[in-house]
Design an enzyme around this catalytic site. Structure first.
Site, PDB file in Angstrom:
ATOM      1  N   LYS A   1       0.808  -1.187   0.000  1.00  0.00           N
ATOM      2  CA  LYS A   1       0.000   0.000   0.000  1.00  0.00           C
ATOM      3  C   LYS A   1       0.861   1.264   0.000  1.00  0.00           C
ATOM      4  O   LYS A   1       0.362   2.369  -0.222  1.00  0.00           O
ATOM      5  CB  LYS A   1      -0.872   0.020   1.278  1.00  0.00           C
ATOM      6  CG  LYS A   1      -1.887  -1.112   1.347  1.00  0.00           C
ATOM      7  CD  LYS A   1      -2.570  -1.145   2.717  1.00  0.00           C
ATOM      8  CE  LYS A   1      -1.980  -2.323   3.451  1.00  0.00           C
ATOM      9  NZ  LYS A   1      -2.587  -2.667   4.726  1.00  0.00           N
TER      10      LYS A   1
ATOM     11  N   ASP B   1       7.334   3.011  -3.036  1.00  0.00           N
ATOM     12  CA  ASP B   1       7.601   4.091  -2.080  1.00  0.00           C
ATOM     13  C   ASP B   1       9.079   4.188  -1.750  1.00  0.00           C
ATOM     14  O   ASP B   1       9.667   5.251  -1.752  1.00  0.00           O
ATOM     15  CB  ASP B   1       6.764   3.909  -0.801  1.00  0.00           C
ATOM     16  CG  ASP B   1       6.872   2.506  -0.198  1.00  0.00           C
ATOM     17  OD1 ASP B   1       7.587   1.645  -0.756  1.00  0.00           O
ATOM     18  OD2 ASP B   1       6.233   2.251   0.839  1.00  0.00           O
TER      19      ASP B   1
ATOM     20  N   ASP C   1      14.729  -0.592  -0.424  1.00  0.00           N
ATOM     21  CA  ASP C   1      15.579  -0.773   0.752  1.00  0.00           C
ATOM     22  C   ASP C   1      16.590  -1.877   0.433  1.00  0.00           C
ATOM     23  O   ASP C   1      17.610  -1.624  -0.192  1.00  0.00           O
ATOM     24  CB  ASP C   1      14.660  -1.117   1.927  1.00  0.00           C
ATOM     25  CG  ASP C   1      15.367  -1.189   3.263  1.00  0.00           C
ATOM     26  OD1 ASP C   1      16.457  -0.628   3.386  1.00  0.00           O
ATOM     27  OD2 ASP C   1      14.820  -1.810   4.189  1.00  0.00           O
TER      28      ASP C   1
ATOM     29  N   PHE D   1      14.722   4.440   9.437  1.00  0.00           N
ATOM     30  CA  PHE D   1      13.358   4.018   9.142  1.00  0.00           C
ATOM     31  C   PHE D   1      12.462   5.248   9.115  1.00  0.00           C
ATOM     32  O   PHE D   1      12.363   5.983  10.094  1.00  0.00           O
ATOM     33  CB  PHE D   1      12.865   3.008  10.177  1.00  0.00           C
ATOM     34  CG  PHE D   1      11.622   2.308   9.731  1.00  0.00           C
ATOM     35  CD1 PHE D   1      11.688   1.220   8.869  1.00  0.00           C
ATOM     36  CD2 PHE D   1      10.374   2.755  10.138  1.00  0.00           C
ATOM     37  CE1 PHE D   1      10.534   0.591   8.422  1.00  0.00           C
ATOM     38  CE2 PHE D   1       9.215   2.130   9.697  1.00  0.00           C
ATOM     39  CZ  PHE D   1       9.304   1.037   8.845  1.00  0.00           C
TER      40      PHE D   1
ATOM     41  N   ASP E   1       4.584   3.434   6.185  1.00  0.00           N
ATOM     42  CA  ASP E   1       3.981   3.160   7.484  1.00  0.00           C
ATOM     43  C   ASP E   1       4.966   2.567   8.475  1.00  0.00           C
ATOM     44  O   ASP E   1       6.019   2.043   8.106  1.00  0.00           O
ATOM     45  CB  ASP E   1       2.831   2.162   7.321  1.00  0.00           C
ATOM     46  CG  ASP E   1       3.343   0.739   7.081  1.00  0.00           C
ATOM     47  OD1 ASP E   1       4.133   0.549   6.142  1.00  0.00           O
ATOM     48  OD2 ASP E   1       2.974  -0.178   7.836  1.00  0.00           O
TER      49      ASP E   1
ATOM     50  N   ARG F   1       0.744   6.608   7.456  1.00  0.00           N
ATOM     51  CA  ARG F   1       0.734   6.735   5.993  1.00  0.00           C
ATOM     52  C   ARG F   1       0.173   8.089   5.555  1.00  0.00           C
ATOM     53  O   ARG F   1       0.480   8.578   4.478  1.00  0.00           O
ATOM     54  CB  ARG F   1      -0.119   5.628   5.362  1.00  0.00           C
ATOM     55  CG  ARG F   1       0.445   4.216   5.527  1.00  0.00           C
ATOM     56  CD  ARG F   1      -0.297   3.264   4.588  1.00  0.00           C
ATOM     57  NE  ARG F   1      -0.123   1.861   4.941  1.00  0.00           N
ATOM     58  CZ  ARG F   1       0.905   1.108   4.541  1.00  0.00           C
ATOM     59  NH1 ARG F   1       1.856   1.623   3.807  1.00  0.00           N
ATOM     60  NH2 ARG F   1       0.971  -0.165   4.886  1.00  0.00           N
TER      61      ARG F   1
HETATM   62  P1  IMP Z   1      12.901  -4.179   0.308  1.00  0.00           P
HETATM   63  O1  IMP Z   1      12.510  -5.509  -0.241  1.00  0.00           O
HETATM   64  O2  IMP Z   1      13.814  -4.317   1.499  1.00  0.00           O
HETATM   65  O3  IMP Z   1      13.481  -3.233  -0.706  1.00  0.00           O
HETATM   66  O4  IMP Z   1      11.594  -3.612   0.928  1.00  0.00           O
HETATM   67  C1  IMP Z   1      10.980  -2.495   0.490  1.00  0.00           C
HETATM   68  C2  IMP Z   1       9.706  -2.341   1.308  1.00  0.00           C
HETATM   69  O5  IMP Z   1      10.004  -2.319   2.718  1.00  0.00           O
HETATM   70  C3  IMP Z   1       9.075  -1.008   1.011  1.00  0.00           C
HETATM   71  O6  IMP Z   1       8.133  -1.110  -0.017  1.00  0.00           O
HETATM   72  C4  IMP Z   1       8.447  -0.643   2.329  1.00  0.00           C
HETATM   73  O7  IMP Z   1       7.157  -1.208   2.407  1.00  0.00           O
HETATM   74  C5  IMP Z   1       9.311  -1.302   3.371  1.00  0.00           C
HETATM   75  N1  IMP Z   1      10.273  -0.332   3.931  1.00  0.00           N
HETATM   76  C6  IMP Z   1      11.612  -0.341   3.768  1.00  0.00           C
HETATM   77  N2  IMP Z   1      12.183   0.688   4.413  1.00  0.00           N
HETATM   78  C7  IMP Z   1      11.173   1.372   4.985  1.00  0.00           C
HETATM   79  C8  IMP Z   1      11.129   2.561   5.802  1.00  0.00           C
HETATM   80  O8  IMP Z   1      12.126   3.223   6.116  1.00  0.00           O
HETATM   81  N3  IMP Z   1       9.884   2.953   6.201  1.00  0.00           N
HETATM   82  C9  IMP Z   1       8.761   2.278   5.874  1.00  0.00           C
HETATM   83  N4  IMP Z   1       8.757   1.172   5.118  1.00  0.00           N
HETATM   84  C10 IMP Z   1       9.958   0.712   4.687  1.00  0.00           C
HETATM   85 MG    MG Z   2       5.967  -1.088   0.244  1.00  0.00          MG
END
Ligand code: IMP
Ligand code: MG
Length: 180
Positions: free
Chosen positions: A42, A99, A102, A151, A158, A164
């Protein structure tokens, strides 16, 4: 500022300026084509809503929902599609809107999955990038802001499904994490 925030990282003005800039670049790069914008639910919803309203070429919208198993704030790399696209993407120009990238594990899985459906092109637009935490070799084609390893919440992002709706992006106070 929301009382749960320790600091604001990106103001509403900074975000809206960047969204317009990204939308301008996208409109130019895809000139003469239409695109299918795919939002990852979301977190990307708020960003996507503002982005598409600043894009000047024809746009269709679809959404995909994924869950990565593991802790709320840590991606495990095991990804499950909870809600798939409604539309067929074969032969279409697909722009995946996220969004934040990471570890990149979510996007790597998703891109592999979507590319098997033979889109004409497949690109990524993310509002935020945290490259220091990358575990998968994912490079966003469009990135709003490169941010440090903190974070963040707000503007779609969120913590435990909260924040959000904040208009800016900020860092939570440490005591907020320990409460939940
Ligand atoms: P990844 O697979 O580690 O790249 O995960 C990305 C997802 O993790 C994003 O779409 C977010 O939902 C969540 N995420 C990663 N870092 C943050 C943060 O700093 N705040 C909120 N959500 C995060
Ligand atoms: Mg996400």
């Amino acid at each position: 500022m929301h009382s749960d925030l320790r600091e604001i990282m990106l103001t509403e003005e900074q975000i809206s300026g960047k969204v317009k800039e990204l939308a301008g670049r996208i409109s130019e790069d895809y000139q003469g084509n239409s695109i299918l914008v795919v939002g990852i639910l979301k977190g990307a919803v708020i960003f996507l809503a503002d982005l598409v309203r600043n894009i000047t070429i024809p746009v269709s919208i679809d959404f995909i929902a994924v869950s990565s198993y593991g802790k709320a704030s840590e991606s495990s790399g095991v990804v499950q599609i909870l809600k798939d696209l409604d539309q067929i993407i074969e032969g279409r120009h697909v722009l995946v809107v996220e969004d934040i990238v990471d570890t990149g594990l979510t996007l790597k899985y998703l891109l592999e999955n979507l590319s098997t459906r033979k889109p004409a092109s497949l690109k990524i637009c993310t509002l935020l990038d945290k490259p220091t935490r990358r575990k998968a070799d994912v490079v966003p084609d469009y990135n709003g802001f490169t941010i440090p390893d903190e974070f963040v919440v707000g503007y779609g992002l969120d913590y435990a499904e909260k924040y959000r709706n904040l208009r800016e992006i900020g860092v939570l106070k440490p005591e907020i994490y320990s409460k939940i």
